[in-house]
Design a protein around this motif. Sequence first.
Motif, mmCIF file in Angstrom:
data_model
loop_
_atom_site.group_PDB
_atom_site.id
_atom_site.type_symbol
_atom_site.label_atom_id
_atom_site.label_comp_id
_atom_site.label_asym_id
_atom_site.label_seq_id
_atom_site.Cartn_x
_atom_site.Cartn_y
_atom_site.Cartn_z
ATOM 1 N N ASN A 1 42.360 112.868 21.421
ATOM 2 C CA ASN A 1 42.462 114.090 21.105
ATOM 3 C C ASN A 1 44.046 114.455 21.786
ATOM 4 O O ASN A 1 45.038 115.288 21.083
ATOM 5 C CB ASN A 1 41.045 114.967 21.980
ATOM 6 C CG ASN A 1 40.431 115.235 21.091
ATOM 7 O OD1 ASN A 1 40.542 114.454 19.428
ATOM 8 N ND2 ASN A 1 39.272 114.753 21.686
ATOM 9 N N LEU A 2 44.666 114.078 23.220
ATOM 10 C CA LEU A 2 44.984 113.835 23.838
ATOM 11 C C LEU A 2 46.481 113.719 22.903
ATOM 12 O O LEU A 2 47.336 113.933 22.874
ATOM 13 C CB LEU A 2 45.115 113.780 24.976
ATOM 14 C CG LEU A 2 46.160 114.188 26.477
ATOM 15 C CD1 LEU A 2 47.191 115.187 26.163
ATOM 16 C CD2 LEU A 2 46.079 113.563 27.780
ATOM 17 N N ILE B 1 51.718 120.979 27.730
ATOM 18 C CA ILE B 1 51.029 120.999 27.376
ATOM 19 C C ILE B 1 49.519 120.002 28.471
ATOM 20 O O ILE B 1 50.230 119.121 29.248
ATOM 21 C CB ILE B 1 50.575 119.420 26.091
ATOM 22 C CG1 ILE B 1 51.664 119.899 25.307
ATOM 23 C CG2 ILE B 1 49.210 118.457 26.033
ATOM 24 C CD1 ILE B 1 51.622 118.270 24.166
ATOM 25 N N ALA C 1 53.938 117.358 19.177
ATOM 26 C CA ALA C 1 54.783 118.718 19.661
ATOM 27 C C ALA C 1 55.786 117.347 19.218
ATOM 28 O O ALA C 1 57.209 117.718 19.687
ATOM 29 C CB ALA C 1 54.141 118.384 20.602
ATOM 30 N N SER D 1 47.493 112.831 20.450
ATOM 31 C CA SER D 1 47.151 113.745 18.276
ATOM 32 C C SER D 1 47.767 114.928 19.411
ATOM 33 O O SER D 1 49.118 115.133 18.374
ATOM 34 C CB SER D 1 46.303 113.447 17.960
ATOM 35 O OG SER D 1 46.767 115.007 16.824
ATOM 36 N N GLU D 2 47.670 115.571 20.289
ATOM 37 C CA GLU D 2 48.782 116.855 20.852
ATOM 38 C C GLU D 2 49.863 116.550 20.854
ATOM 39 O O GLU D 2 50.763 117.143 20.239
ATOM 40 C CB GLU D 2 47.972 117.767 21.845
ATOM 41 C CG GLU D 2 48.228 119.252 22.020
ATOM 42 C CD GLU D 2 48.359 119.251 23.302
ATOM 43 O OE1 GLU D 2 47.711 120.886 23.654
ATOM 44 O OE2 GLU D 2 46.730 118.661 23.677
#
Length: 693
Positions: free
Chosen positions: A302-303, A459, A310, A305-306
């Motif tokens: 998840n991290l 982030i 960006a 992917s974020e």
Amino acid sequence: MGPTQILRYSQNYCAGELILKITTAGFIAAIEDDRENHRYRLLHALVRADGIGEWAQALDEAISGTASQHLANSVTDARRTLTERVGRGSWQQEAVRNLHEVLVGIHDGAQPIGEKVQLRAWFQMFAELRNKTRGHGALTPATCVKLAPRLDASIRSLSQNNPIFQLSWAYIHRNLSGKYRVVEIGGDSVPFAKLKSSAAASGENYVAGIYLWADGFRRVELLHTDLDASDYFVPNGAFRNGSYELHSLVSDSRLKGDASPYLAAASERPPSETEGKGELDIQGRVFTNLPATTASYVRRPNLESEVRAALMNDRHPIVTLVGRGGIGKTSVALTVLREIAKTDRYDVIVWFSARDIDLMMSGAKQVQPRVLTDKDIAEEYRALIGGPIEGPAGKISPTASMAEHLRKSPLGSTLFVFDNFETVRSPVDLFQWIDTNIRLPNKAVITSRFREFKADYPIEVFGMEREEAEALVAQTALALGIETLVGRKERDLIIEDSNGHPYVIKIVLGEIANAGAFSKPSNLIARKEDILDALFERTYANLSPIAARIFLTLSGWRSLVPQLAVEAVLLRHGSGDGDPETGIDQLVRMSLIERTTAGDDADFLEVPLAAALFCRRKLEVSPLRAVIESDIRFLQDIGATAASGLKDGVRPRVEAFFRKAARRMNAGASMEELRPLLEFLAQRFPPGCFCRN
């Protein structure tokens, strides 16, 4: 006249030593941070120095050795005054000749001086004078009377004209409101005037101490004073057991200095394991100098992917990964960047590392940062990509050249990566330089423990998700051969006590492997003081006073605490101590506390275990300890909240506090202490909520 001159002679010895040490301390404070740690090496030596000769040698290194290359520009004239050769008629010549006459009067073998002298010779000569005096025993009264006028004239001339004394000096102390108390010591007061303004309360945090203005506020670590600047202390050797002696040459008083900032070795440090490669090569579809990723990395989908989204889009020129030390910012960034390197989004990815500590399984290891300033970065960039050094108009500035490439690179779309951004000399100034110049399709990505700037896309990197943490425990336990010691129950306890912090998980498992038996993780973490310091000290030092106080308070009692209650407890001391909400926001932004929203939209605060263990050591020596412990007792009256209780929100906690307050007052307790809290809670809580029986 005799006894008076003897006394003056003795006093001038103390005055001369103080002048030598303050001059040395001032020049060392004016040395900029650099990759070779010149300033730290001198500090490291002088807190251990048992003789004044070592101070004179350190001054020589600061003004004429390799360290002098890193002196702030504003002390150039002061340095020149000490190093230029001058003849008769100058005050420097007078000061040196008078002191030389005193030395000759004590020591027949003193070396002669030439027609022209350097003022820096005075300091070496004074050290020799002190050593000869001690070596030959007490001087006769007749000798003191004879030499006193010369020594007095030399000391007086230097104290009145010493160029380092002409700079701006002040003692500054920041109160809880964020405002600075400034006690001017010498020189022009103008540079320190801005610290007295209301705007300074929201500005950079300066720890209490004596500061010198030299292209910025420079803390003079080798000179100490009290709140009123009425006495001054300098290191005097006796370095042992984590402390050293501080001696006042004014009052002859002695204190213990904290040696913990000077325990790391002063020798040359190895490069970081995450330092970029020395040349660009092809990886995937880009030219890059990315360092290798660690084989033990556990994926964080998840991290990742974020972060990937960006960096791949055509928005957000600057992306910042912010989180606690060891939380995985660099590892995540490297993993994502290697995947992006396989795409056609960028033509070049350039990695710059300012890392000065590698967090390894064996502990925190000091390493040499590769870059610290925009100049270092620009020179590193030029070395990587090549390019002309001179043009038609003369030499080409590496900084100006890189600024052009940030705007539009001839190499194509470029991603500039700045790892461990909090370690650079001036993070805010460097960020402004990057922000001023970066233009899409180029981008910059920053990893940092804290973020004191805007105009970027942040982030936040928190602890690992449950499945990720479980995978890390299993993988590390297998690698260490301790699978039989870490069952499901032990695994769950490790994850809970570490708050999913990957480095803390590895350290706990390493300690279990060393002991050959499972122990409570919180106890294992508490014993690793060096690691806790490496993870949190730098971030703690950058907290505002109100944020530091809140951190100390929350760490003293680990529970989910309503933010409303924290604000109420702090405001009972009066409204002039700073805004609690601002302090809480800073702690959240620096990842030292976690904020969770309950079912009724009330915010609850909690400190991760490792951060709390670090902060409890700070609380033990805090001058606010008694007040903070009183605040903690009030928070405990509101009651502990478990994660499962968040669905009920803050109301049950506030009701419980009012019931306890009522019982106290019925038992005869004074309402004066409780009134500010009750009034604050009543004003902030929805009307009518306390009307039930």
